[in-house]
Scaffold this active site. Structure first.
Site, PDB file in Angstrom:
ATOM      1  CG  ASP A 382      -1.708   1.293   1.351  1.00 51.84           C
ATOM      2  OD1 ASP A 382      -2.620   1.490   0.526  1.00 51.84           O
ATOM      3  OD2 ASP A 382      -1.427   2.098   2.263  1.00 51.84           O
ATOM      4  CG  ASP A 384      -0.753   6.625   3.732  1.00 49.50           C
ATOM      5  OD1 ASP A 384      -1.063   7.735   3.277  1.00 49.50           O
ATOM      6  OD2 ASP A 384      -1.224   6.167   4.785  1.00 49.50           O
ATOM      7  CD  GLU A 386      -1.197  10.928   4.700  1.00 49.86           C
ATOM      8  OE1 GLU A 386      -1.216  11.944   5.415  1.00 49.86           O
ATOM      9  OE2 GLU A 386      -1.492   9.807   5.118  1.00 49.86           O
ATOM     10  CE1 TYR A 454      -8.059   9.069   8.252  1.00 47.97           C
ATOM     11  CE2 TYR A 454      -9.809   7.500   7.776  1.00 47.97           C
ATOM     12  CZ  TYR A 454      -8.461   7.827   7.800  1.00 47.97           C
ATOM     13  OH  TYR A 454      -7.529   6.920   7.373  1.00 47.97           O
TER      14      TYR A 454
END
Length: 612
Positions: A382, A384, A386, A454
């Protein structure tokens, strides 16, 4: 969406120094003189950031007394011994030598002695010798190389209770004497041939096998890659119903201050209700995938009560740490797939360099994920990041095609059978982060996106206005248009990402302010509400009792207690969000992260039962 893994970053910063409160036990290699056998074991007894305490234990495992001992090991250049007791410690460059003092040189059979020291740096000991021999009690013979790794075992004749294993021979300059057969990382047999039949197994159970060669001097070589075996028959836990993804993040640092181990997934009942785990995080540095926390990942020795299998780790087993616990979990729950997640809020800065050479990045990730010590643990990777071509902790200017290029390289290297996923922004505002990257182009190489729906609002805006951090839909007075789950999913779909490749995200925590006087959202504040690990954030398992729900806004609960105002998801709001996800044709849901849930996993239960 602003600070998805701000929680992760804060926890890592606060918790990693607490490793000093835990016995950091790890092996190094040592042995004995010609008259007897012995072992030496290193333990990291404390850690205070720039320094640590260490201890060596020398044990006589032979039948005659040892009259004196010398332990030698190597440290990286940044790690040094600053003081020692119960031994005379000297060094030549990075090579360290400890000799017994007068009163503790003699060790009777079965007895042991220890010496301690303080040091600086972060390295672990390597290349250790005891009286010129190897750490595990076997010899190290000058001029005699240890054997090579045997071939990866193959399995045949699998029954309810047995399996036959065969492997390619190892090579050695003096000759191979025998092979150790390892089941789930523990030695179960030593044989002179290149095959072995293991019996007495449990029906319908997953096992992992590898082998290790010994030469004529009893030196051991590296462990082979592992083969996974599932015995026939039995009544293993069936996979959860339906085909929706039900994924949770497990944090490597949760084993420290939070004392949340892989075993907690079993005791909470959560393991039986999920389909996937993202293990967070691997680092991204120098344009390559790298280990995040080696001690937590593959070195920490778990006690019997902490272990999924109920068996304590041995100091000399080939793999320990969270990776070995995940291996045991997969044996108990064969339906669960595990992905290694790289990046996160703190470590996303390395993706810019990775984007300059996607093929090299993909190769580094493949080599790390497929390391023979844990190749059977992971089913994919995965990413991630950002955020690509946008700003998070740092700003990236790799361009809108960077994520597509990176995921294309990963798919080309890992192949069609591996799971490859990515966590993404949920910024659905006009001209926001979703608009800055070709997510549709990258989606063709990915199994799904974990859309981080979120952390839309929080106490980084210290004066408010108070707002739910995970709104499902918009509402009158929302601080910023487009900062909702519905807006994010609509924008991804409009860009061309299939709904089935979008997962809705749930935070197992709340975000809050203090100095708030009104119940309803939109109030002013004076700063972040106090939290256990970081101001402005708290686990659901704490908030459900300390600040019960006042009302619901935009599909998310909020709570006003005293001067504090929190928003968080509950079993009820999660079920409503899962119903919405079903209506939108989404591929499933994921959450950050397991340790925020109650001990009986009530949030996981709500998520799992709500997906159809």
């Amino acid at each position: 969406m602003r600070f998805r893994h701000r929680a992760a970053a804060g926890f890592a910063t606060l918790l990693l120094p607490m490793a000093g409160l835990v016995a950091l036990t790890g092996p190094a290699h040592a042995a004995a003189d010609a008259a007897s056998t012995a072992t030496a074991t290193f333990t990291k007894t404390s850690d205070w950031g720039g320094g640590f305490g260490g201890s060596w234990t020398v044990k006589n495992t032979g039948t005659s007394a040892i009259s004196s001992w010398t332990v030698e090991w190597d440290y990286p250049s940044d790690t040094k011994v600053t003081s020692a007791w119960d031994a005379t410690v000297t060094n030549s460059g990075n090579h360290w030598t400890a000799k017994n003092v007068g009163w503790n040189g003699s060790i009777a059979p079965g007895a042991s002695v220890s010496f301690g020291f303080n040091g600086t740096g972060s390295g672990s000991p390597s290349g250790c010798k005891l009286n010129g021999g190897s750490c595990d009690g076997g010899p190290t013979v000058p001029g005699d190389n240890p054997p090579s790794a045997p071939g990866t075992p193959t399995a045949s004749g699998v029954t309810d209770t047995s399996v036959k294993l065969s492997w390619g021979a190892a090579t050695d300059d003096k000759g191979v004497k025998n092979y150790d057969v390892l089941r789930d990382g523990k030695k179960i047999a030593t044989v002179t041939t290149t095959s072995y039949t293991d019996s007495g197994l449990t029906a319908g159970t997953d096992y992992s096998y590898s082998v290790q060669a010994r030469d004529t001097a009893d030196q051991t070589g590296p462990v082979s890659a592992a083969v996974a075996v599932h015995t026939t028959g039995g009544g293993t836990t069936p996979p959860p119903p339906g085909n929706k993804v039900k994924l949770g993040y497990f944090t490597e640092w949760g084993i420290y201050g939070r004392n949340y181990n892989v075993k907690n997934l079993v005791t909470s009942g959560s393991a039986a209700k999920i389909t996937h785990i993202n293990y967070a995080f691997g680092n991204v540095t120098g344009g390559k995938c790298a280990i995040g926390d080696s001690y937590a990942d593959y070195d920490k020795a778990f006690t019997a009560d902490q272990s999924v299998s109920g068996v304590a780790d041995n100091w000399d087993q080939p793999l320990r740490g969270n990776f070995n616990q995940l291996r045991q979990l997969k044996a108990k729950y064969p339906n669960i797939k595990v992905l290694w997640s790289f990046g996160g809020w703190t470590w996303s800065g390395g993706f810019g360099d990775a984007a300059k050479n996607p093929a090299a990045f993909a190769q580094s990730c493949y080599d790390l994920v497929h390391d023979p010590r844990w190749a059977d643990v992971f089913d994919g990777i995965d990413i991630d990041w950002e955020y690509p071509n946008a700003c998070g902790l740092t700003c990236d200017t790799s361009g809108p095609a960077a994520l597509k290029n990176l995921t294309a390289a990963l798919r080309a290297k890992f192949g069609s059978s591996a799971l490859i996923t990515a966590a993404t922004t949920a910024d659905g505002s006009a001209g926001g982060k979703i608009d800055l990257t070709d997510y549709a182009g990258a989606a063709q190489y990915l199994d799904w996106y974990n859309v981080m729906t979120y952390d839309f609002f929080g106490a980084w805006d210290a004066k408010g206005p108070t707002a739910p951090h995970s709104p499902l839909t918009s509402y009158s007075g929302i601080p910023k248009d487009g900062f909702t789950t519905a807006d994010a999913m609509a924008k991804f779909k409009a860009q061309g990402v299939p709904a089935k490749k979008l997962l809705i995200g749930i935070g197992f925590y709340g975000r809050g302010w203090t100095g708030v006087t009104q119940d309803a959202p939109g109030g002013t504040a004076t700063g972040a509400a106090p939290g256990t690990y970081e101001a402005g954030i708290e686990d659901y398992k704490v908030l459900k009792n300390s600040c019960p729900v006042t009302g619901t806004i935009a599909g998310t609960a909020y709570a006003h207690c005293g001067s504090n105002w929190w928003s968080y998801d509950t079993p009820s709001t999660i079920k409503s969000k899962m119903a919405w996800a079903n209506s939108q044709g989404l591929g499933g849901a994921f959450f950050w992260e397991f340790s925020g849930d109650t001990s009986d996993g009530e949030l996981v239960s709500a998520l799992s039962s709500g997906l159809a």
